[in-house]
Design a protein around this motif. Structure first.
Motif: not given
Length: 100
Positions: A72-77, A79-84
């Motif tokens: 879950r933590e990796w997925s969150r990271l 997701r933030e990278e893709r958002r940027r």
């Protein structure tokens, strides 16, 4: 209730394949071996215990059944990278659209 692996408790899945999904952890600091023969919710552990012998999940079990929160933590990271990346791309497209 469904009989699939997904709905079964984690300790039951560990008990199905004892030496693949869990291993005995011996801690004899406080006396003789107290490792129980049966794997139950009380005798199994997904984390480090401070005393007594118990059954602990293997790395294979964490991977196979998705134990822990690392995924879950990796997925969150990610997701933030893709958002940027999406925001940067939108800004570039807006800037290029005004030049036409």
């Amino acid at each position: 209730m469904s009989k699939t692996d997904k709905t079964r408790p984690w300790w039951v899945r560990m008990a199905d394949a004892p030496m693949a999904t869990c291993l005995p952890v011996h801690d004899h600091r406080f006396g003789p071996c107290t490792l129980p023969e049966e794997i139950t919710a009380d005798t199994a552990s997904l984390s480090h215990r401070t005393g007594g012998c118990h059954w602990s999940a293997t790395a294979y079990a964490y991977y196979l059944f998705g134990y822990g929160h690392g995924g879950r933590e990796w997925s969150r990271l990610r997701r933030e990278e893709r958002r940027r990346d999406r925001h940067r791309t939108r800004r570039e497209l807006r800037a290029n659209h005004g030049q036409e």
